[in-house]
Design a protein around this motif. Structure first.
Motif, PDB file in Angstrom:
ATOM      1  N   VAL A  35     -63.845 -19.764 -22.506  1.00 23.51           N
ATOM      2  CA  VAL A  35     -63.684 -21.212 -22.634  1.00 23.51           C
ATOM      3  C   VAL A  35     -64.913 -21.964 -22.103  1.00 23.51           C
ATOM      4  O   VAL A  35     -65.429 -22.890 -22.749  1.00 23.51           O
ATOM      5  CB  VAL A  35     -62.408 -21.642 -21.873  1.00 23.51           C
ATOM      6  N   ILE A  36     -65.391 -21.544 -20.954  1.00 28.20           N
ATOM      7  CA  ILE A  36     -66.492 -22.282 -20.317  1.00 28.20           C
ATOM      8  C   ILE A  36     -67.736 -22.301 -21.220  1.00 28.20           C
ATOM      9  O   ILE A  36     -68.398 -23.330 -21.361  1.00 28.20           O
ATOM     10  CB  ILE A  36     -66.777 -21.698 -18.903  1.00 28.20           C
ATOM     11  N   SER A  37     -68.007 -21.182 -21.893  1.00 25.89           N
ATOM     12  CA  SER A  37     -69.182 -21.142 -22.780  1.00 25.89           C
ATOM     13  C   SER A  37     -68.929 -21.933 -24.061  1.00 25.89           C
ATOM     14  O   SER A  37     -69.842 -22.559 -24.610  1.00 25.89           O
ATOM     15  CB  SER A  37     -69.528 -19.704 -23.177  1.00 25.89           C
ATOM     16  N   LEU A  38     -67.678 -21.886 -24.544  1.00 23.49           N
ATOM     17  CA  LEU A  38     -67.360 -22.630 -25.776  1.00 23.49           C
ATOM     18  C   LEU A  38     -67.614 -24.119 -25.588  1.00 23.49           C
ATOM     19  O   LEU A  38     -68.137 -24.793 -26.475  1.00 23.49           O
ATOM     20  CB  LEU A  38     -65.893 -22.408 -26.159  1.00 23.49           C
ATOM     21  N   VAL A  39     -67.254 -24.621 -24.410  1.00 19.33           N
ATOM     22  CA  VAL A  39     -67.400 -26.061 -24.169  1.00 19.33           C
ATOM     23  C   VAL A  39     -68.849 -26.406 -23.822  1.00 19.33           C
ATOM     24  O   VAL A  39     -69.331 -27.500 -24.111  1.00 19.33           O
ATOM     25  CB  VAL A  39     -66.405 -26.524 -23.082  1.00 19.33           C
ATOM     26  N   GLU A  40     -69.546 -25.429 -23.245  1.00 12.50           N
ATOM     27  CA  GLU A  40     -70.941 -25.677 -22.866  1.00 12.50           C
ATOM     28  C   GLU A  40     -71.865 -25.681 -24.095  1.00 12.50           C
ATOM     29  O   GLU A  40     -72.892 -26.371 -24.112  1.00 12.50           O
ATOM     30  CB  GLU A  40     -71.397 -24.594 -21.876  1.00 12.50           C
ATOM     31  N   LEU A  79     -53.317 -37.141 -25.346  1.00 15.08           N
ATOM     32  CA  LEU A  79     -54.655 -36.828 -24.850  1.00 15.08           C
ATOM     33  C   LEU A  79     -55.719 -37.490 -25.741  1.00 15.08           C
ATOM     34  O   LEU A  79     -56.661 -38.116 -25.244  1.00 15.08           O
ATOM     35  CB  LEU A  79     -54.828 -35.301 -24.851  1.00 15.08           C
ATOM     36  N   LEU A  80     -55.539 -37.382 -27.037  1.00 17.65           N
ATOM     37  CA  LEU A  80     -56.508 -38.002 -27.956  1.00 17.65           C
ATOM     38  C   LEU A  80     -56.538 -39.519 -27.771  1.00 17.65           C
ATOM     39  O   LEU A  80     -57.605 -40.128 -27.771  1.00 17.65           O
ATOM     40  CB  LEU A  80     -56.167 -37.653 -29.408  1.00 17.65           C
ATOM     41  N   LEU A  81     -55.351 -40.105 -27.582  1.00 15.86           N
ATOM     42  CA  LEU A  81     -55.306 -41.558 -27.353  1.00 15.86           C
ATOM     43  C   LEU A  81     -56.070 -41.935 -26.083  1.00 15.86           C
ATOM     44  O   LEU A  81     -56.843 -42.893 -26.078  1.00 15.86           O
ATOM     45  CB  LEU A  81     -53.850 -42.030 -27.225  1.00 15.86           C
ATOM     46  N   ASP A  82     -55.866 -41.153 -25.010  1.00 10.75           N
ATOM     47  CA  ASP A  82     -56.578 -41.419 -23.745  1.00 10.75           C
ATOM     48  C   ASP A  82     -58.084 -41.300 -23.925  1.00 10.75           C
ATOM     49  O   ASP A  82     -58.846 -42.157 -23.501  1.00 10.75           O
ATOM     50  CB  ASP A  82     -56.163 -40.410 -22.663  1.00 10.75           C
ATOM     51  N   MET A  83     -58.487 -40.202 -24.567  1.00 11.34           N
ATOM     52  CA  MET A  83     -59.922 -39.949 -24.765  1.00 11.34           C
ATOM     53  C   MET A  83     -60.550 -41.096 -25.547  1.00 11.34           C
ATOM     54  O   MET A  83     -61.639 -41.552 -25.258  1.00 11.34           O
ATOM     55  CB  MET A  83     -60.141 -38.679 -25.620  1.00 11.34           C
ATOM     56  N   GLN A  84     -59.806 -41.528 -26.569  1.00 12.53           N
ATOM     57  CA  GLN A  84     -60.324 -42.562 -27.448  1.00 12.53           C
ATOM     58  C   GLN A  84     -60.542 -43.850 -26.666  1.00 12.53           C
ATOM     59  O   GLN A  84     -61.592 -44.461 -26.747  1.00 12.53           O
ATOM     60  CB  GLN A  84     -59.334 -42.763 -28.593  1.00 12.53           C
ATOM     61  N   SER A  85     -59.541 -44.224 -25.847  1.00 13.39           N
ATOM     62  CA  SER A  85     -59.688 -45.509 -25.160  1.00 13.39           C
ATOM     63  C   SER A  85     -60.669 -45.410 -23.996  1.00 13.39           C
ATOM     64  O   SER A  85     -61.460 -46.315 -23.774  1.00 13.39           O
ATOM     65  CB  SER A  85     -58.330 -46.049 -24.715  1.00 13.39           C
ATOM     66  N   GLN A  86     -60.671 -44.275 -23.280  1.00 14.46           N
ATOM     67  CA  GLN A  86     -61.593 -44.167 -22.137  1.00 14.46           C
ATOM     68  C   GLN A  86     -63.049 -44.145 -22.562  1.00 14.46           C
ATOM     69  O   GLN A  86     -63.929 -44.644 -21.880  1.00 14.46           O
ATOM     70  CB  GLN A  86     -61.289 -42.902 -21.336  1.00 14.46           C
ATOM     71  N   ASN A  87     -63.325 -43.487 -23.689  1.00 16.71           N
ATOM     72  CA  ASN A  87     -64.723 -43.335 -24.106  1.00 16.71           C
ATOM     73  C   ASN A  87     -65.123 -44.335 -25.184  1.00 16.71           C
ATOM     74  O   ASN A  87     -66.209 -44.246 -25.731  1.00 16.71           O
ATOM     75  CB  ASN A  87     -64.966 -41.917 -24.620  1.00 16.71           C
ATOM     76  N   ASP A  88     -64.186 -45.237 -25.527  1.00 16.06           N
ATOM     77  CA  ASP A  88     -64.431 -46.199 -26.587  1.00 16.06           C
ATOM     78  C   ASP A  88     -64.935 -45.517 -27.869  1.00 16.06           C
ATOM     79  O   ASP A  88     -65.898 -45.941 -28.493  1.00 16.06           O
ATOM     80  CB  ASP A  88     -65.438 -47.258 -26.109  1.00 16.06           C
ATOM     81  N   LEU A  89     -64.254 -44.411 -28.190  1.00 19.32           N
ATOM     82  CA  LEU A  89     -64.621 -43.631 -29.376  1.00 19.32           C
ATOM     83  C   LEU A  89     -64.140 -44.309 -30.645  1.00 19.32           C
ATOM     84  O   LEU A  89     -63.122 -44.999 -30.631  1.00 19.32           O
ATOM     85  CB  LEU A  89     -63.890 -42.291 -29.356  1.00 19.32           C
ATOM     86  N   SER A  90     -64.819 -44.026 -31.730  1.00 21.70           N
ATOM     87  CA  SER A  90     -64.244 -44.327 -33.038  1.00 21.70           C
ATOM     88  C   SER A  90     -63.626 -43.020 -33.521  1.00 21.70           C
ATOM     89  O   SER A  90     -64.161 -41.945 -33.264  1.00 21.70           O
ATOM     90  CB  SER A  90     -65.315 -44.761 -34.022  1.00 21.70           C
ATOM     91  N   MET A  91     -62.502 -43.132 -34.199  1.00 19.43           N
ATOM     92  CA  MET A  91     -61.820 -41.904 -34.590  1.00 19.43           C
ATOM     93  C   MET A  91     -61.249 -42.049 -35.999  1.00 19.43           C
ATOM     94  O   MET A  91     -60.763 -43.112 -36.381  1.00 19.43           O
ATOM     95  CB  MET A  91     -60.699 -41.647 -33.579  1.00 19.43           C
ATOM     96  N   ILE A  92     -61.331 -40.942 -36.746  1.00 16.20           N
ATOM     97  CA  ILE A  92     -60.551 -40.843 -37.993  1.00 16.20           C
ATOM     98  C   ILE A  92     -59.447 -39.856 -37.676  1.00 16.20           C
ATOM     99  O   ILE A  92     -59.717 -38.744 -37.196  1.00 16.20           O
ATOM    100  CB  ILE A  92     -61.411 -40.329 -39.161  1.00 16.20           C
ATOM    101  N   PHE A  93     -58.214 -40.258 -37.890  1.00 20.24           N
ATOM    102  CA  PHE A  93     -57.092 -39.387 -37.564  1.00 20.24           C
ATOM    103  C   PHE A  93     -56.308 -39.126 -38.841  1.00 20.24           C
ATOM    104  O   PHE A  93     -55.707 -40.022 -39.421  1.00 20.24           O
ATOM    105  CB  PHE A  93     -56.202 -40.047 -36.505  1.00 20.24           C
ATOM    106  N   ARG A 103     -64.590 -29.683 -26.316  1.00 19.20           N
ATOM    107  CA  ARG A 103     -65.856 -29.366 -26.980  1.00 19.20           C
ATOM    108  C   ARG A 103     -66.351 -30.563 -27.806  1.00 19.20           C
ATOM    109  O   ARG A 103     -67.533 -30.891 -27.811  1.00 19.20           O
ATOM    110  CB  ARG A 103     -65.593 -28.182 -27.913  1.00 19.20           C
ATOM    111  N   ALA A 104     -65.407 -31.195 -28.475  1.00 17.68           N
ATOM    112  CA  ALA A 104     -65.776 -32.325 -29.336  1.00 17.68           C
ATOM    113  C   ALA A 104     -66.279 -33.519 -28.530  1.00 17.68           C
ATOM    114  O   ALA A 104     -67.155 -34.252 -28.983  1.00 17.68           O
ATOM    115  CB  ALA A 104     -64.587 -32.738 -30.199  1.00 17.68           C
ATOM    116  N   ILE A 105     -65.729 -33.720 -27.329  1.00 11.87           N
ATOM    117  CA  ILE A 105     -66.141 -34.920 -26.578  1.00 11.87           C
ATOM    118  C   ILE A 105     -67.245 -34.642 -25.560  1.00 11.87           C
ATOM    119  O   ILE A 105     -67.762 -35.572 -24.946  1.00 11.87           O
ATOM    120  CB  ILE A 105     -64.944 -35.591 -25.849  1.00 11.87           C
ATOM    121  N   ALA A 106     -67.624 -33.352 -25.416  1.00  9.65           N
ATOM    122  CA  ALA A 106     -68.610 -32.997 -24.381  1.00  9.65           C
ATOM    123  C   ALA A 106     -69.878 -33.830 -24.494  1.00  9.65           C
ATOM    124  O   ALA A 106     -70.442 -34.269 -23.504  1.00  9.65           O
ATOM    125  CB  ALA A 106     -68.923 -31.512 -24.451  1.00  9.65           C
ATOM    126  N   LEU A 107     -70.310 -34.092 -25.720  1.00  8.41           N
ATOM    127  CA  LEU A 107     -71.571 -34.815 -25.919  1.00  8.41           C
ATOM    128  C   LEU A 107     -71.386 -36.318 -26.067  1.00  8.41           C
ATOM    129  O   LEU A 107     -72.316 -37.009 -26.477  1.00  8.41           O
ATOM    130  CB  LEU A 107     -72.263 -34.290 -27.184  1.00  8.41           C
TER     131      LEU A 107
END
Ligand code: ADP
Ligand code: MG
Length: 339
Positions: A119-124, A203-217, A174-178
């Motif tokens: 896992v650690i390498s996948l996310v890195e 979790l996706l809702l939290d990530m979206q609002s915390q990082n001000d992401l744009s998302m296609i769901f 992995r998707a939000i790491a960058l």
């Protein structure tokens, strides 16, 4: 207003115009190529910080559209602008570089998580291109894994040693790491049990609002999309037939196909559920004006080229008598037929 496509908004992070994808598949004994019109002229934009839901039954072209938007597929026609940059014909390293700000989360994360890596390498992995030091990378990995609720006990596990929900958490980390500008989630919870589904959605809702992401769901489930999205696009046979703010789509449902989809959602209240009558396109066609007359009174709109009409602010509906009548004559099929 009526037009073939809603005009792009000024604050769009992604803008796609007139996207078409036609696959050629061999069929029959003599291998004659058959055209599959998976996406037939989709124009959309994703505004900065919003979640755009895309809903439609299996085969309506949602995944093909998403894969073109992220340039995993090359469009047959049309164009894609990401942060104002034209991605349509980019290739190789230029494309990889231009696409760095967008990430995809798929239904089955196993397909994109290398089974040999912990896992650690996948996310890195996505961080390796940034020039960050090992210590900085590891700090970011711990941060995002913490954010998706995976503690250090999971770091050395391989993907096959995780549950479906945990795997999807790794894919999201992995998707939000960058810190992307846009995350495209294609049925991210369809393979999960109900409890994991709820966790991953929140979790996706939290990530979206915390990082001000744009998302296609993307989902075939209208209920899930309503929970997640600010605006919703309904796809039918490779086209957008209705596009509206999420609540408005439910409160002022206009296109017959959207009405069919909504009528198919089970209701939690047993009494209301007993009274629920799922609608079919065939039944709805009977209610609609005759073929060739636009219900929005637009002279330029024709059954061959049905316009999108802005029926309320930001609420667009494709003209439908032609479609509804075609559905009446030709039974509704899940896969798009050639246009
Ligand atoms: P959805 O995601 O809404 O279920 P898809 O975009 O996966 O729909 O598929 C739309 C249509 O395109 C379907 O008829 C599907 O069979 C076809 N299709 C998708 N990918 C390919 C491909 N690589 N080759 C040929 N046909 C494809
Ligand atoms: Mg799909």
């Amino acid at each position: 207003m009526s037009t073939l496509a809603p005009p792009p908004s000024r604050d769009a992070v992604l803008e796609i115009r007139d996207l078409v994808k036609t696959f050629r598949r061999s069929s029959g004994l003599f291998g004659k190529k058959k055209a599959i019109h998976a996406v037939r002229g989709v124009s959309l934009d994703v505004r900065r910080g919003e979640t755009l839901g895309i809903v439609g039954e299996s085969g309506s072209g949602k995944s093909t559209m998403a894969r073109m938007a992220t340039r995993l597929h090359k469009p047959t026609e049309g164009s894609i602008f990401f942060n104002g940059r034209d991605l349509t014909s980019l290739r190789g390293s230029t494309l990889i570089e231009a696409r760095r700000g967008m990430q995809m989360v798929f239904q089955d994360p196993l397909g994109c998580l290398d089974p040999r890596k912990p896992v650690i390498s996948l996310v890195e992995e996505p961080l390796l291109v940034t020039g960050a030091s090992k210590a900085e990378r590891r700090r970011r990995v711990a941060e995002v894994l913490g954010a998706v609720g995976l503690d250090p006990a999971f770091y050395q596990r391989r993907a096959h040693e995780l549950s479906g929900g945990q795997r999807q958490r790794v894919a999201i980390a992995r998707a939000i790491a960058l810190v992307p500008d846009l995350v495209v989630c294609d049925e991210p919870t369809s393979a999960l049990d109900v409890t994991s589904q709820a966790h991953v959605l929140n979790l996706l809702l939290d990530m979206q609002s915390q990082n001000d992401l744009s998302m296609i769901f993307i989902s075939h489930n209208l209920d899930v999309v309503r929970h997640m999205a600010d605006r919703v696009a309904v796809m039918y046979r490779g086209q957008i037939v209705e596009l509206a703010p999420a609540d408005d789509l439910y409160e002022r449902t206009t296109h017959p196909y959207t009405r069919c989809l909504i009528s198919a959602i089970p209701i939690a209240d047993p009494e209301a559920e007993r009274a629920r009558v799922p609608l079919s396109m065939k039944e709805l066609a009977a209610e609609h004006p005759p073929l060739g007359s636009c219900p929005f009174d637009d002279r330029d709109c024709t059954p061959e080229e049905p316009y999108l009409h802005e029926v309320w602010p930001d609420h667009w509906v494709r003209c439908f008598p032609g479609l509804a009548h075609a559905a009446q004559q030709r039974p509704h099929r899940a896969t798009p037929v050639s246009g």
